[in-house]
Design a protein around this motif. Structure first.
Motif, mmCIF file in Angstrom:
data_model
loop_
_atom_site.group_PDB
_atom_site.id
_atom_site.type_symbol
_atom_site.label_atom_id
_atom_site.label_comp_id
_atom_site.label_asym_id
_atom_site.label_seq_id
_atom_site.Cartn_x
_atom_site.Cartn_y
_atom_site.Cartn_z
ATOM 1 N N ASP A 87 -17.777 14.297 -29.291
ATOM 2 C CA ASP A 87 -17.449 12.922 -29.895
ATOM 3 C C ASP A 87 -15.997 13.068 -30.905
ATOM 4 O OD1 ASP A 87 -16.791 11.254 -32.756
ATOM 5 O OD2 ASP A 87 -18.800 12.651 -33.543
ATOM 6 N N PRO A 88 -15.113 11.597 -30.346
ATOM 7 C CA PRO A 88 -14.174 12.436 -30.087
ATOM 8 C C PRO A 88 -13.415 12.956 -31.725
ATOM 9 C CG PRO A 88 -14.043 10.123 -30.660
ATOM 10 C CD PRO A 88 -15.701 10.858 -29.704
ATOM 11 N N ASP A 89 -13.731 12.605 -32.643
ATOM 12 C CA ASP A 89 -13.744 12.836 -34.338
ATOM 13 C C ASP A 89 -13.693 14.663 -34.302
ATOM 14 O OD1 ASP A 89 -13.331 10.595 -34.878
ATOM 15 O OD2 ASP A 89 -15.456 9.870 -35.587
ATOM 16 N N ARG A 90 -14.512 15.181 -33.087
ATOM 17 C CA ARG A 90 -15.060 16.207 -33.259
ATOM 18 C C ARG A 90 -13.992 17.444 -32.586
ATOM 19 N NH1 ARG A 90 -20.884 17.244 -34.474
ATOM 20 N NH2 ARG A 90 -20.236 19.567 -34.947
ATOM 21 N N SER A 91 -13.596 16.413 -31.337
ATOM 22 C CA SER A 91 -12.545 17.220 -30.591
ATOM 23 C C SER A 91 -12.562 18.684 -30.801
ATOM 24 C CB SER A 91 -11.658 16.101 -30.201
ATOM 25 O OG SER A 91 -10.566 16.647 -29.394
ATOM 26 N N ARG A 92 -11.559 19.389 -30.240
ATOM 27 C CA ARG A 92 -11.479 20.986 -30.035
ATOM 28 C C ARG A 92 -9.749 21.153 -30.588
ATOM 29 N NH1 ARG A 92 -14.710 25.846 -25.961
ATOM 30 N NH2 ARG A 92 -16.447 24.459 -26.866
ATOM 31 N N PRO A 116 -3.150 12.477 -35.819
ATOM 32 C CA PRO A 116 -3.656 11.597 -35.324
ATOM 33 C C PRO A 116 -3.214 9.855 -35.001
ATOM 34 C CG PRO A 116 -5.023 11.854 -37.770
ATOM 35 C CD PRO A 116 -3.815 13.297 -36.921
ATOM 36 N N SER A 117 -3.976 9.646 -34.254
ATOM 37 C CA SER A 117 -3.370 7.669 -33.962
ATOM 38 C C SER A 117 -3.993 6.874 -35.249
ATOM 39 C CB SER A 117 -3.771 7.402 -32.706
ATOM 40 O OG SER A 117 -3.415 5.731 -32.405
ATOM 41 N N SER A 118 -4.015 5.748 -36.036
ATOM 42 C CA SER A 118 -4.169 5.495 -36.448
ATOM 43 C C SER A 118 -5.391 3.975 -36.192
ATOM 44 C CB SER A 118 -3.266 4.339 -37.541
ATOM 45 O OG SER A 118 -2.707 3.925 -36.753
ATOM 46 N N ASN A 119 -5.027 4.169 -35.133
ATOM 47 C CA ASN A 119 -6.080 2.668 -34.347
ATOM 48 C C ASN A 119 -6.322 3.280 -33.224
ATOM 49 O OD1 ASN A 119 -3.626 3.381 -32.831
ATOM 50 N ND2 ASN A 119 -2.928 0.927 -32.853
ATOM 51 N N ARG A 120 -6.262 4.606 -32.506
ATOM 52 C CA ARG A 120 -7.177 4.967 -31.648
ATOM 53 C C ARG A 120 -7.951 5.964 -30.895
ATOM 54 N NH1 ARG A 120 -2.934 5.876 -26.971
ATOM 55 N NH2 ARG A 120 -1.475 5.447 -29.540
ATOM 56 N N THR A 145 -6.017 16.280 -25.087
ATOM 57 C CA THR A 145 -7.780 17.394 -25.636
ATOM 58 C C THR A 145 -8.321 18.254 -24.417
ATOM 59 O OG1 THR A 145 -9.178 15.334 -24.898
ATOM 60 C CG2 THR A 145 -8.142 14.678 -27.366
ATOM 61 N N TRP A 146 -8.603 18.881 -25.360
ATOM 62 C CA TRP A 146 -9.415 19.727 -24.539
ATOM 63 C C TRP A 146 -10.286 19.466 -23.889
ATOM 64 C CZ3 TRP A 146 -14.327 22.400 -24.790
ATOM 65 C CH2 TRP A 146 -14.003 23.579 -23.706
ATOM 66 N N GLU A 147 -11.169 19.135 -24.435
ATOM 67 C CA GLU A 147 -11.993 18.451 -23.679
ATOM 68 C C GLU A 147 -11.835 17.527 -22.302
ATOM 69 O OE1 GLU A 147 -13.339 18.598 -28.154
ATOM 70 O OE2 GLU A 147 -11.767 17.520 -26.509
ATOM 71 N N THR A 148 -10.635 16.712 -22.508
ATOM 72 C CA THR A 148 -10.241 16.176 -21.146
ATOM 73 C C THR A 148 -9.290 16.990 -20.100
ATOM 74 O OG1 THR A 148 -9.099 13.927 -21.982
ATOM 75 C CG2 THR A 148 -8.061 14.722 -19.950
ATOM 76 N N ARG A 157 -28.695 19.178 -28.048
ATOM 77 C CA ARG A 157 -28.640 18.330 -29.292
ATOM 78 C C ARG A 157 -27.537 18.289 -29.233
ATOM 79 N NH1 ARG A 157 -32.685 22.796 -32.164
ATOM 80 N NH2 ARG A 157 -31.155 23.345 -30.880
ATOM 81 N N SER A 158 -26.489 18.643 -28.414
ATOM 82 C CA SER A 158 -24.979 18.585 -28.667
ATOM 83 C C SER A 158 -24.448 18.785 -27.572
ATOM 84 C CB SER A 158 -24.714 19.100 -29.633
ATOM 85 O OG SER A 158 -24.734 20.854 -28.696
ATOM 86 N N ALA A 159 -23.145 18.344 -27.148
ATOM 87 C CA ALA A 159 -22.279 18.207 -25.807
ATOM 88 C C ALA A 159 -22.233 19.964 -25.821
ATOM 89 C CB ALA A 159 -20.827 17.748 -26.413
ATOM 90 N N GLU A 160 -22.169 20.973 -26.777
ATOM 91 C CA GLU A 160 -21.917 22.491 -26.359
ATOM 92 C C GLU A 160 -23.424 22.954 -25.769
ATOM 93 O OE1 GLU A 160 -19.258 25.064 -27.013
ATOM 94 O OE2 GLU A 160 -18.148 22.467 -27.658
#
Length: 404
Positions: A15-20, A28-32, A152-155, A290-293
């Motif tokens: 979830d990008p809204d829960r990125s590390r 944060p970007s206003s539109n991405r 981001t950490w995920e990338t 139940r999660s990415a973790e």
């Protein structure tokens, strides 16, 4: 869920809204989303543009229709997004990882990588995944407040764990790194920004990795046919390909050879995508993360071919190894390409002032220690396109191979 349909966002997706987050804090970007922003940064990077003149199998001047690292990366992204869409994963993160996975490749494909690795054997070797991480975190200079792209950490996790975990939970290198240890660039960065090298990467990263294999299988068959290294009928030694060839023959009995090859590649890619999706759905149903973790902490990869297709896919790679990658026509060019990289490395070591001015240390080459000089030369050569490497060799040496 039927294969081919888009699935709703799954609980096990990233979830990008829960990125590390990023190594350096940014508003944060206003539109991405955070992951869309990562993808855009990769696409706009210098390293991404250079991929258009980096070898996949055939060097750039052998023909306009052979794959380059850039077209390969675009095909990986297309396949990866198709799989991610069916699994309910974040398509932006998946695309980012697919587009970024080869940014660290040097000129002349794996030949260039072998040559650089040999040159640096006493100084940590060369690993293209580690070089990709350097590109993304240090070597791109586009922003006023940090080096790299500050992704981001995920990338970054997905890039580093392209082939799975690198260590066990105690930090010991896994068998494939046992001889030389975790690549130096990755180990050093991990101390500053912990990527949890012992865990699996996200499903998005696993999808991008297997899409890389699917793209290789399809487009290397296509390029091998175009180059005349083998014919469609020669692929009958691979049972999966033979099955597809027979089906094409029944449906289109008088199809021209070029169209037969294209239909074979198209159907092969479709079958591999379908097989990966079905097997991954099965594994996810069994593990019920139940999660990415929970995906990261699983005992095995969740994105995979089923056993029978995995064996068939390995047979394709065996065929390509013998009939394409080890073909004398290809090997002769790659031997010359390796020699060019070795020549350049040695020349810059012996005459560091031959590097372009922006690649010289501020205090001058004499003040630089040997380890720093080797790192600088590695980064310079790894960033070269085929064309630039040839031009540099022609500038510095009396004779340069034509790579034909």
């Amino acid at each position: 869920m039927s294969v081919g349909m888009a699935a709703p966002r799954a609980a096990y997706s990233c979830d990008p809204d829960r990125s590390r987050g990023r190594q350096f804090a940014e508003p944060p970007s206003s539109n991405r989303s955070a992951f869309r922003r990562d993808c855009d940064r990769v696409i706009h990077s210098n390293a991404f543009r250079r991929l258009k003149h980096k070898t996949q199998v055939f060097v750039f001047h052998e023909g306009d229709h052979y794959r380059t690292r850039l077209t390969h990366s675009l095909e990986v992204a297309q396949i990866a997004r198709a799989i991610a869409r069916q699994l309910g994963l974040d398509e932006d993160l998946t695309e980012t990882l697919a587009l970024a996975h080869d940014l660290g490749h040097p000129p002349f494909g794996h030949a260039g990588e072998r040559a650089l690795d040999a040159c640096l054997r006493q100084h940590g070797g060369f690993d293209h995944n580690a070089q990709t991480l350097r590109v993304l975190t240090a070597l791109e200079h586009r922003y006023p407040e940090f080096d790299g792209l500050n992704l981001t950490w995920e990338t970054l996790e997905g890039v580093v764990k392209h082939n799975g975990p690198l260590t066990d939970q105690a930090g010991n290198p896994l068998p494939r790194y046992a001889e030389h240890g975790v690549p130096l660039g990755i180990a050093e960065f991990d101390k500053r920004f912990d990527l949890e090298l012992w865990s699996f990467a996200s499903l998005e990263a696993q999808v991008a990795a297997i899409a890389d294999d699917i793209a290789y299988d399809g487009h290397d068959i296509d390029d091998g046919l175009r180059a005349g290294l083998f014919r469609v009928e020669d692929l009958r030694t691979v049972p999966l390909a033979a099955e597809i060839i027979d089906e094409i023959g029944r449906r289109y009995p008088n199809l021209a050879e070029g169209r037969r090859g294209a239909e074979l590649v198209r159907e092969l890619i479709s079958r591999l995508i379908r097989a990966v999706t079905e097997e991954t759905v099965r594994r996810l149903a069994e593990a019920a993360p139940r999660s990415a973790e929970e995906v990261r902490h699983s005992a095995a990869a969740m994105v995979a071919f089923p056993a029978g297709i995995a064996a068939a896919e390995a047979e394709i790679k065996t065929f390509l190894w013998a009939r394409m990658y080890r073909a004398e026509r290809v090997m002769a060019v790659m031997r010359d390409a390796e020699a060019i990289v070795v020549d350049l490395f040695q020349r810059y070591c012996d005459h560091p002032a031959d590097l372009p001015p922006d690649w010289l240390p501020a205090d001058g080459p004499v003040a630089e220690c040997e380890a720093d000089r080797f790192r600088r030369i590695r980064n310079f050569i790894a960033g070269m396109t085929d064309f630039y490497a040839l031009n540099e060799h022609q500038r510095l040496f009396d004779s340069t191979p034509e790579l034909r």
